[in-house]
Design a protein around this motif. Structure first.
Motif, PDB file in Angstrom:
ATOM      1  N   ILE B  78      -4.493   1.111   3.763  1.00 20.64           N
ATOM      2  CA  ILE B  78      -4.053   0.402   2.981  1.00 20.64           C
ATOM      3  C   ILE B  78      -3.841   1.531   1.461  1.00 20.64           C
ATOM      4  O   ILE B  78      -3.515   1.635   1.476  1.00 20.64           O
ATOM      5  N   THR B  82      -2.436   4.317   0.169  1.00 18.66           N
ATOM      6  CA  THR B  82      -1.181   3.939  -1.812  1.00 18.66           C
ATOM      7  C   THR B  82      -1.799   5.440  -2.179  1.00 18.66           C
ATOM      8  O   THR B  82      -0.194   6.156  -2.343  1.00 18.66           O
ATOM      9  N   TYR B  96       0.237   6.216  -9.585  1.00 19.70           N
ATOM     10  CA  TYR B  96       1.165   5.181  -8.942  1.00 19.70           C
ATOM     11  C   TYR B  96       2.787   4.745  -9.438  1.00 19.70           C
ATOM     12  O   TYR B  96       3.876   4.711  -9.277  1.00 19.70           O
ATOM     13  N   TRP B 110       3.952  -1.727  -8.398  1.00 21.26           N
ATOM     14  CA  TRP B 110       3.879  -1.747  -7.209  1.00 21.26           C
ATOM     15  C   TRP B 110       2.707  -1.614  -6.190  1.00 21.26           C
ATOM     16  O   TRP B 110       1.983  -1.433  -5.773  1.00 21.26           O
ATOM     17  N   ALA B 114      -0.237  -3.129  -3.894  1.00 24.07           N
ATOM     18  CA  ALA B 114      -0.460  -2.610  -2.669  1.00 24.07           C
ATOM     19  C   ALA B 114      -1.961  -2.139  -2.840  1.00 24.07           C
ATOM     20  O   ALA B 114      -2.531  -2.859  -1.743  1.00 24.07           O
ATOM     21  N   PHE B 117      -3.668  -5.765  -2.570  1.00 24.17           N
ATOM     22  CA  PHE B 117      -3.614  -5.717  -1.598  1.00 24.17           C
ATOM     23  C   PHE B 117      -4.994  -5.529  -0.080  1.00 24.17           C
ATOM     24  O   PHE B 117      -5.503  -6.910   0.675  1.00 24.17           O
TER      25      PHE B 117
END
Lengths: 188, 146, 142
Positions: B78, B82, B96, B110, B114, B117
């Protein structure tokens, strides 16, 4: 001034815990003392304004680390055997190393100096620009995830690699080897 | 730990709040101390506590070890994904701003969500996997010897 | 002659050094492998404290802005950069510590002990036996 006294008090307790760890031979007690040491250092991190670090240290050092140490104890042994070596050589080595490190700190800026080299430079830029660039209150999260995201990705990869290493070493994924199995494998 | 009645009842009560607290630490990390690393450790503690009190079979019924091993790798994917996504949108790796070109700070929000997470997933996976690995081995010291 | 301000300003670093050296002493002097790991952890934590104290600003506060982002320029904030580095280092530290513990578990299974002296003795005995076999195979006397 009050901060200095709190720091000193915490330090006395930290050193006492460290000495207790050195002298104790029951490894269960050593594990508990290591946990106490982590909690005390978390307190020290709070007085040093590093709340994120204190949070991590309290969760990791006093929580997971203790569980892992205890599960290692159940798999190995719980008493340290007395060593026959003389403590003289290690004492001399640590004394020399410590003296060298203290000699190195003599040139350092005072503790809490707002104009020390560590405070100017990239950190000052992060503090000044993050409200307009990123607009998130916690600067530690901002630097962790955005400005130094690549760094954090590396750290996550290291955590993953260490976990994979542990699984390779002692996971129950492979059939557990017993002494009988070895002979069978050799003969077949 | 069949005979520790109080411990078992208290554990049952505590596990929900612990997971809730982990999620709070995770998603409130932008405004207060916390983030993926701490939340991952706290989340893992919930499962480890369950495993200690109710036994390894019970916790592996809830959180099987094949899933844990997948999660370990998924988190890193993940995180790196990203970065690759922002790469495909024509920006730098892990920039980002790519996710919201008109409001770069929204894109940053955002992206940070991400990435954190991903960290949460990896750290939870690794900590639980390490605990499983240690707990699966046959102990050398029996309970009575303590 | 160093003044009192200098001593108070540097005392923290010296105390960190004392803790660090306690950890080093445990690693060097103690033979038990679990205790060595605990010593390494002490050393590591002392380094973390040293790092964090470099970012501290007197009269400063934790580097978290107010939620409404109305920043008062007169408030001093401590340096967030060491916090970030150490935060990740703590989690990486526990992961690598558990790798060390896993190695200890494997050593215990292989040697039936986790004392360094006994492991070394077993190893030297093995080497002696091997040399003997090798010497006989070469035709000489062991």
């Amino acid at each position: 001034m009050l901060e200095t006294f709190i720091n000193l008090g915490l330090f006395v307790m930290l050193v006492a815990t460290a000495v207790a760890i050195t002298r104790m031979r029951r490894l269960f007690g050593v594990t508990m003392m290591a946990s106490v040491f982590s909690l005390l250092s978390a307190m020290l991190f709070v007085t040093l304004d590093a709340v994120d670090v204190a949070f991590t240290e309290a969760a990791v050092g006093a929580g997971i680390s203790t569980v892992l140490m205890l599960s290692t104890l159940t798999l190995t042994s719980r008493i340290e055997k007395p060593t026959t070596r003389s403590p003289l050589v290690p004492l001399v080595v640590t004394a020399i190393t410590g003296a060298a490190i203290i000699y190195g700190t003599l040139d350092m800026p005072n503790f809490g100096d707002a104009h020390s080299p560590a405070q100017v430079g990239v950190a000052a830029r992060y503090m000044a620009e993050s409200p307009t660039d990123i607009d998130i209150p916690n600067v530690v999260t901002v630097v962790l995830a955005s400005y130094r995201g690549f760094d954090t990705m590396g750290e996550t990869a290291v955590v993953f690699t260490a976990g994979a290493g542990v699984l390779m070493l002692i996971s129950g994924l492979r059939r557990r080897r017993r002494k009988g199995d070895d002979k069978k494998e050799e003969t077949s | 730990m069949r005979h520790h009645l109080i411990l078992r009842v208290v554990t049952k009560l505590l596990i929900g709040p612990i997971i809730l607290f982990a999620l709070y630490v995770q998603f409130h990390g932008d405004f207060s101390p916390g983030g993926g690393f701490q939340a991952g450790v706290i989340m893992a503690v919930a499962f480890i506590l369950y495993g200690i009190v109710f036994g390894l079979e019970a916790v592996q019924h809830v959180f099987p070890s094949w899933l844990v091993h997948k999660l370990m790798a998924l988190g890193v994917l993940i995180f790196a994904g990203t970065g690759v996504a922002s790469l495909f949108l024509g920006y730098d790796f892990l920039d980002y701003g790519a996710f919201s070109p008109h409001h770069p700070s929204h894109g940053q929000h955002w992206g940070i969500l991400a990435v954190e997470f991903g960290v949460l997933v990896t750290v939870t996976g690794v900590m639980v996997a390490i605990y499983y690995a240690f707990a699966m081995r046959r102990p050398a010291i029996s309970d009575e010897e303590w | 002659m160093p003044d009192i301000e200098y001593i108070l300003g540097h005392m923290n670093y010296w105390l960190f050094t004392v803790l660090m050296m306690t950890g080093l002493y445990i690693v060097v002097a103690k033979g038990n492998l679990i205790k060595k790991i605990v010593g390494l952890n002490l050393f590591q934590t002392a380094v973390f404290m040293f790092y964090i104290s470099l970012g501290k600003v007197t009269g400063g506060t934790a580097p978290i802005f107010p939620v409404d982002m109305e920043i008062d320029p007169s408030v001093a904030y401590s340096n967030p950069l060491p916090h970030v580095l150490i935060l990740t280092a703590i989690v990486v530290g526990i992961a690598t510590t558990s790798l060390g513990l896993a190695l200890i578990v494997r050593i215990r299974e292989e040697y039936e002990t986790i004392e360094e002296d006994e492991i070394l003795k077993i190893e030297t005995d093995l080497v002696h036996v091997e040399n003997k076999i090798l010497g006989e195979a070469m035709g000489g006397r062991a």
